[in-house]
Design a protein around this motif. Structure first.
Motif, PDB file in Angstrom:
ATOM      1  N   ARG A 128      76.107 -93.824   6.516  1.00 12.49           N
ATOM      2  CA  ARG A 128      75.348 -94.721   7.384  1.00 12.49           C
ATOM      3  C   ARG A 128      74.059 -95.147   6.719  1.00 12.49           C
ATOM      4  O   ARG A 128      73.524 -94.460   5.851  1.00 12.49           O
ATOM      5  N   GLN A 129      73.594 -96.308   7.181  1.00 10.90           N
ATOM      6  CA  GLN A 129      72.328 -96.873   6.737  1.00 10.90           C
ATOM      7  C   GLN A 129      71.519 -97.163   7.987  1.00 10.90           C
ATOM      8  O   GLN A 129      71.994 -97.846   8.881  1.00 10.90           O
ATOM      9  N   ARG A 130      70.296 -96.645   8.030  1.00 15.14           N
ATOM     10  CA  ARG A 130      69.446 -96.824   9.205  1.00 15.14           C
ATOM     11  C   ARG A 130      68.059 -97.269   8.773  1.00 15.14           C
ATOM     12  O   ARG A 130      67.600 -96.936   7.692  1.00 15.14           O
ATOM     13  N   GLY A 131      67.408 -97.981   9.673  1.00 14.95           N
ATOM     14  CA  GLY A 131      66.013 -98.329   9.459  1.00 14.95           C
ATOM     15  C   GLY A 131      65.757 -99.740   9.005  1.00 14.95           C
ATOM     16  O   GLY A 131      64.619-100.102   8.731  1.00 14.95           O
ATOM     17  N   GLY A 132      66.783-100.558   8.899  1.00 13.35           N
ATOM     18  CA  GLY A 132      66.570-101.943   8.510  1.00 13.35           C
ATOM     19  C   GLY A 132      65.837-102.704   9.602  1.00 13.35           C
ATOM     20  O   GLY A 132      66.075-102.497  10.784  1.00 13.35           O
ATOM     21  N   THR A 133      64.934-103.593   9.217  1.00 15.51           N
ATOM     22  CA  THR A 133      64.174-104.369  10.192  1.00 15.51           C
ATOM     23  C   THR A 133      64.721-105.775  10.354  1.00 15.51           C
ATOM     24  O   THR A 133      64.326-106.489  11.263  1.00 15.51           O
ATOM     25  N   SER A 134      65.627-106.189   9.457  1.00 20.16           N
ATOM     26  CA  SER A 134      66.171-107.537   9.507  1.00 20.16           C
ATOM     27  C   SER A 134      67.609-107.510   9.007  1.00 20.16           C
ATOM     28  O   SER A 134      67.982-106.660   8.197  1.00 20.16           O
ATOM     29  N   LYS A 135      68.414-108.446   9.481  1.00 21.33           N
ATOM     30  CA  LYS A 135      69.816-108.535   9.058  1.00 21.33           C
ATOM     31  C   LYS A 135      69.962-109.313   7.756  1.00 21.33           C
ATOM     32  O   LYS A 135      70.843-109.054   6.963  1.00 21.33           O
ATOM     33  N   ARG A 136      69.093-110.313   7.555  1.00 18.34           N
ATOM     34  CA  ARG A 136      69.157-111.160   6.366  1.00 18.34           C
ATOM     35  C   ARG A 136      67.798-111.195   5.691  1.00 18.34           C
ATOM     36  O   ARG A 136      66.780-110.914   6.305  1.00 18.34           O
ATOM     37  N   VAL A 137      67.798-111.589   4.435  1.00 19.22           N
ATOM     38  CA  VAL A 137      66.549-111.729   3.700  1.00 19.22           C
ATOM     39  C   VAL A 137      65.799-112.930   4.266  1.00 19.22           C
ATOM     40  O   VAL A 137      66.339-114.034   4.322  1.00 19.22           O
ATOM     41  N   PRO A 138      64.559-112.727   4.746  1.00 16.93           N
ATOM     42  CA  PRO A 138      63.797-113.842   5.321  1.00 16.93           C
ATOM     43  C   PRO A 138      63.501-114.913   4.277  1.00 16.93           C
ATOM     44  O   PRO A 138      63.327-114.618   3.097  1.00 16.93           O
ATOM     45  N   THR A 139      63.453-116.147   4.720  1.00 12.88           N
ATOM     46  CA  THR A 139      63.162-117.251   3.806  1.00 12.88           C
ATOM     47  C   THR A 139      61.662-117.421   3.593  1.00 12.88           C
ATOM     48  O   THR A 139      61.251-118.073   2.647  1.00 12.88           O
ATOM     49  N   SER A 140      60.853-116.845   4.443  1.00 17.97           N
ATOM     50  CA  SER A 140      59.402-116.943   4.307  1.00 17.97           C
ATOM     51  C   SER A 140      58.948-116.127   3.104  1.00 17.97           C
ATOM     52  O   SER A 140      59.357-114.988   2.919  1.00 17.97           O
ATOM     53  N   SER A 141      58.102-116.715   2.287  1.00 12.78           N
ATOM     54  CA  SER A 141      57.624-116.001   1.097  1.00 12.78           C
ATOM     55  C   SER A 141      56.365-115.192   1.381  1.00 12.78           C
ATOM     56  O   SER A 141      55.835-114.546   0.499  1.00 12.78           O
ATOM     57  N   GLU A 142      55.865-115.224   2.605  1.00  9.69           N
ATOM     58  CA  GLU A 142      54.640-114.519   2.946  1.00  9.69           C
ATOM     59  C   GLU A 142      54.866-113.035   3.205  1.00  9.69           C
ATOM     60  O   GLU A 142      53.969-112.233   3.032  1.00  9.69           O
ATOM     61  N   VAL A 143      56.062-112.662   3.633  1.00  8.49           N
ATOM     62  CA  VAL A 143      56.348-111.283   4.005  1.00  8.49           C
ATOM     63  C   VAL A 143      57.043-110.576   2.850  1.00  8.49           C
ATOM     64  O   VAL A 143      58.060-111.049   2.356  1.00  8.49           O
TER      65      VAL A 143
END
Length: 178
Positions: A128-143
């Motif tokens: 198992r993998q736990r702790g992800g905050t997003s499903k996809r890589v965000p397109t915003s370059s600020e984060v």
């Protein structure tokens, strides 16, 4: 370092005026390192990257923590052991860091600072993998983004942020002043 190179004559005024705005607008350490590679030997660079050595826990434990420079790609292996990557004090070289994980009957823990997106893209078999905050890589370059890729077999990959201090909801005792 650019000012010293200008004073020593290693840079002309034109080169200095080209590099200085780039240095001031740099958003990652990789961009800064690219501006100074020809000015000093690798051992005299202001920031040294460890060459992306893998963190390997085979039949034991391994940990990388403290103040270190995280390259664009980090490999983490846990085979019948536990590997810990503590990124709270680390300096990210790029805004998008890929952590390649390979776990067989082991555990990989990532401790990430708050404000960082964690994307879990690994393949798991009885794990198992736990702790992800997003499903996809965000397109915003600020984060800043930490993407976890790799293979997990009968293992666990856990990403977490440090615990926030708990607020005391019960009224506390007041000390009497004598």
């Amino acid at each position: 370092m650019l000012g010293e190179a200008l004073a020593d004559g290693r840079l002309s005024h034109e080169e200095y005026s080209e590099r200085m705005p780039l240095a001031l607008s740099a958003r990652t350490l990789g961009e800064l390192a690219g501006l100074t590679t020809d000015l000093a030997a690798p051992e005299h660079q202001p920031l040294q990257v460890d060459g992306a050595h893998p963190v390997m826990a085979m039949f034991g434990a391994a940990e990388r923590s403290g103040r270190w420079v995280v390259p664009g790609t980090v490999t983490c292996v846990a085979m019948f052991g536990e590997a810990v990557l503590d990124l709270r004090e680390a300096i990210l070289q790029d805004r998008h860091v890929v952590v390649s994980v390979y776990a067989l009957c082991g555990r990989i823990r990532l401790i990430v600072p708050s404000g960082v997106e964690v994307v879990m893209n690994g393949t798991e078999l009885l794990g198992r993998q736990r702790g992800g905050t997003s499903k996809r890589v965000p397109t915003s370059s600020e984060v800043p983004v930490i993407e976890i890729r790799g293979y997990v077999a009968a293992s666990e990959v856990l990403a977490r942020t440090p615990r926030r201090p708990r607020r005391n909801w019960l009224p506390g005792r007041r000390k009497s002043i004598s």
